[in-house]
Motif scaffolding. Structure first.
Motif, PDB file in Angstrom:
ATOM      1  N   PRO A 145       0.808  -1.224   0.000  1.00  0.00           N
ATOM      2  CA  PRO A 145       0.000   0.000   0.000  1.00  0.00           C
ATOM      3  C   PRO A 145       0.846   1.281   0.000  1.00  0.00           C
ATOM      4  CG  PRO A 145      -0.332  -1.277   2.028  1.00  0.00           C
ATOM      5  CD  PRO A 145       0.577  -2.070   1.172  1.00  0.00           C
ATOM      6  N   ARG A 146       0.293   2.294  -0.648  1.00  0.00           N
ATOM      7  CA  ARG A 146       0.912   3.626  -0.673  1.00  0.00           C
ATOM      8  C   ARG A 146       0.029   4.604   0.091  1.00  0.00           C
ATOM      9  NH1 ARG A 146       3.208   0.165  -4.368  1.00  0.00           N
ATOM     10  NH2 ARG A 146       4.763   1.212  -5.662  1.00  0.00           N
ATOM     11  N   GLU A 147       0.600   5.792   0.418  1.00  0.00           N
ATOM     12  CA  GLU A 147      -0.209   6.862   1.005  1.00  0.00           C
ATOM     13  C   GLU A 147       0.045   8.125   0.194  1.00  0.00           C
ATOM     14  OE1 GLU A 147      -0.672   7.567   5.540  1.00  0.00           O
ATOM     15  OE2 GLU A 147       0.632   9.167   4.810  1.00  0.00           O
ATOM     16  N   THR A 148      -1.042   8.803  -0.196  1.00  0.00           N
ATOM     17  CA  THR A 148      -0.862  10.028  -0.986  1.00  0.00           C
ATOM     18  C   THR A 148      -0.243  11.111  -0.093  1.00  0.00           C
ATOM     19  OG1 THR A 148      -3.100  10.746  -0.424  1.00  0.00           O
ATOM     20  CG2 THR A 148      -2.854   9.549  -2.471  1.00  0.00           C
ATOM     21  N   ASN A 149       0.715  11.870  -0.663  1.00  0.00           N
ATOM     22  CA  ASN A 149       1.329  12.918   0.172  1.00  0.00           C
ATOM     23  C   ASN A 149       0.701  14.284  -0.067  1.00  0.00           C
ATOM     24  OD1 ASN A 149       2.419  13.452  -2.290  1.00  0.00           O
ATOM     25  ND2 ASN A 149       4.544  12.980  -1.730  1.00  0.00           N
ATOM     26  N   LYS A 158      -2.973  11.921   2.398  1.00  0.00           N
ATOM     27  CA  LYS A 158      -2.887  10.850   3.410  1.00  0.00           C
ATOM     28  C   LYS A 158      -3.931   9.739   3.219  1.00  0.00           C
ATOM     29  CE  LYS A 158      -0.193  12.951   7.001  1.00  0.00           C
ATOM     30  NZ  LYS A 158       0.899  12.018   6.659  1.00  0.00           N
ATOM     31  N   THR A 159      -4.341   9.536   1.950  1.00  0.00           N
ATOM     32  CA  THR A 159      -5.249   8.412   1.652  1.00  0.00           C
ATOM     33  C   THR A 159      -4.412   7.162   1.365  1.00  0.00           C
ATOM     34  OG1 THR A 159      -6.800   9.920   0.613  1.00  0.00           O
ATOM     35  CG2 THR A 159      -7.045   7.600   0.042  1.00  0.00           C
ATOM     36  N   MET A 160      -4.828   6.039   1.933  1.00  0.00           N
ATOM     37  CA  MET A 160      -4.099   4.809   1.617  1.00  0.00           C
ATOM     38  C   MET A 160      -4.586   4.264   0.268  1.00  0.00           C
ATOM     39  SD  MET A 160      -3.441   1.416   3.833  1.00  0.00           S
ATOM     40  CE  MET A 160      -2.468   2.196   5.079  1.00  0.00           C
ATOM     41  N   TYR A 176      -4.324   1.307  -2.783  1.00  0.00           N
ATOM     42  CA  TYR A 176      -3.880  -0.031  -3.193  1.00  0.00           C
ATOM     43  C   TYR A 176      -3.893  -0.102  -4.717  1.00  0.00           C
ATOM     44  CZ  TYR A 176      -4.470  -1.777   1.570  1.00  0.00           C
ATOM     45  OH  TYR A 176      -4.353  -1.991   2.913  1.00  0.00           O
TER      46      TYR A 176
END
Ligand code: HEM
Length: 201
Positions: free
Chosen positions: A74-78, A91-93, A95
Motif C-alpha cells: 500500500p501507498r499513502e498520498t502525500n 494521506k489516503t491509503m 492499493y
C-alpha cells in the motif's frame, strides 16, 4: 526482507508447477525446450537459461495469473489530487490492484487462460515499464529483489522440468488441481499440490 524474498519466490514456483500440471501441453513444450536446447545435462545452469524463451514466457504468464503480491504494497498520498473525476485527499491509503490489471480483458486476450505463447512475440516485461504487467510493482518502490527473484525462479524451474517427469497421483486428473488461494498479503495455494516426481537424468 527474508519473508519478502523467500515467501514470494516459493509461491511463484508452486504456482508455476500448479499451472504446468493443469496444462500438460505447456509442460511438455517447456520440458522439450529445456531438454533439447539445454544439452541433455544433469544440471542446467545460469548460462543455459538464455536459450529458453518458452520457459521465460511460462514464468511471465505465472506472474501474470498468480502475482504473489496481488495488491502490491500500500501507498499513502502525500498531497490531495484529482484523478478520473475523483478527489483524493492527502494521506489516503491507496492499493494498486495488480490482480485485476493482470486479468483486464481490454488488455489480455482470454485473460483467465494460462497461455505463455502470448509473451513470445511481445515486448512486454515485468520490469515496471509496462503497467499491464506489474508483479514486482513499479516506480521508486519497485521490488529491489527482482533480479534475484527472477534468477532463482528460472534456475529452479528449469531444473525441476529438466530432471523430472511429473505425474499426478493415481485417480487424480488435471481437473482436480485447483487454484484456490489462502488469504494474505502473499497469495499461497490453499490446497497442497500433490505430485509424483520421476527422475529422468
Ligand atoms: C517472485 C518473487 C517476488 C515477487 C513477485 C516480489 C514482489 C514484490 C512487490 C509487488 C513488492 C512491492 C512493490 C510495489 O509496491 O511497487 C515488493 C517489495 C519488496 N521486495 Fe519483492 N518480490 C519478490 C522477491 C523478492 C526478493 C527475492 C527479495 C530480496 C532478495 C525481495 C525484496 C523486497 C523488498 C525489500 C521489498 C520492499 C521494497 C520497498 O518497500 O521499498 N523481493 N516485492
Amino acid at each position: 526482507m527474508l519473508v519478502a524474498a523467500t515467501d514470494t519466490t516459493a509461491a511463484t514456483l508452486t504456482w508455476a508447477m500448479n499451472a504446468l500440471l493443469r496444462n500438460p501441453r505447456v509442460m511438455k513444450k517447456a520440458q522439450d525446450e529445456i531438454r533439447t536446447l539445454g544439452g541433455k545435462k544433469e544440471f542446467v545452469d545460469e548460462d543455459d537459461i538464455g536459450k529458453f524463451p518458452y520457459l521465460k514466457a511460462v514464468i511471465k504468464e505465472t506472474l501474470r495469473l498468480h502475482a504473489p503480491v496481488p495488491l502490491l504494497v500500500p501507498r499513502e498520498t502525500n498531497k490531495a489530487f484529482t484523478i478520473g473525476g475523483y478527489e483524493i485527499p492527502a494521506k489516503t491509503m491507496v492499493y494498486v490492484n495488480a490482480w485485476a490489471i493482470h486479468r483486464d480483458p481490454e488488455i489480455w486476450k482470454d485473460p483467465f487462460e494460462f497461455y505463455p505463447e502470448r509473451f513470445l512475440d511481445s515486448s512486454t516485461t515485468f520490469r515496471g515499464k509496462d503497467f499491464e504487467l506489474i508483479p514486482f510493482g513499479a516506480g521508486r518502490r519497485i521490488c529491489p529483489g527482482m533480479p534475484m527473484a527472477v534468477a532463482s525462479v528460472e534456475l529452479t524451474l528449469a531444473n525441476l522440468l529438466n530432471a523430472f517427469d511429473w505425474e499426478l497421483p493415481p485417480g487424480m486428473t488435471t481437473k482436480d488441481i485447483d487454484t484456490e488461494v489462502l488469504p494474505g498479503i502473499t497469495t499461497h495455494k490453499k490446497n497442497s499440490l500433490c505430485v509424483l516426481a520421476k527422475c529422468v537424468v
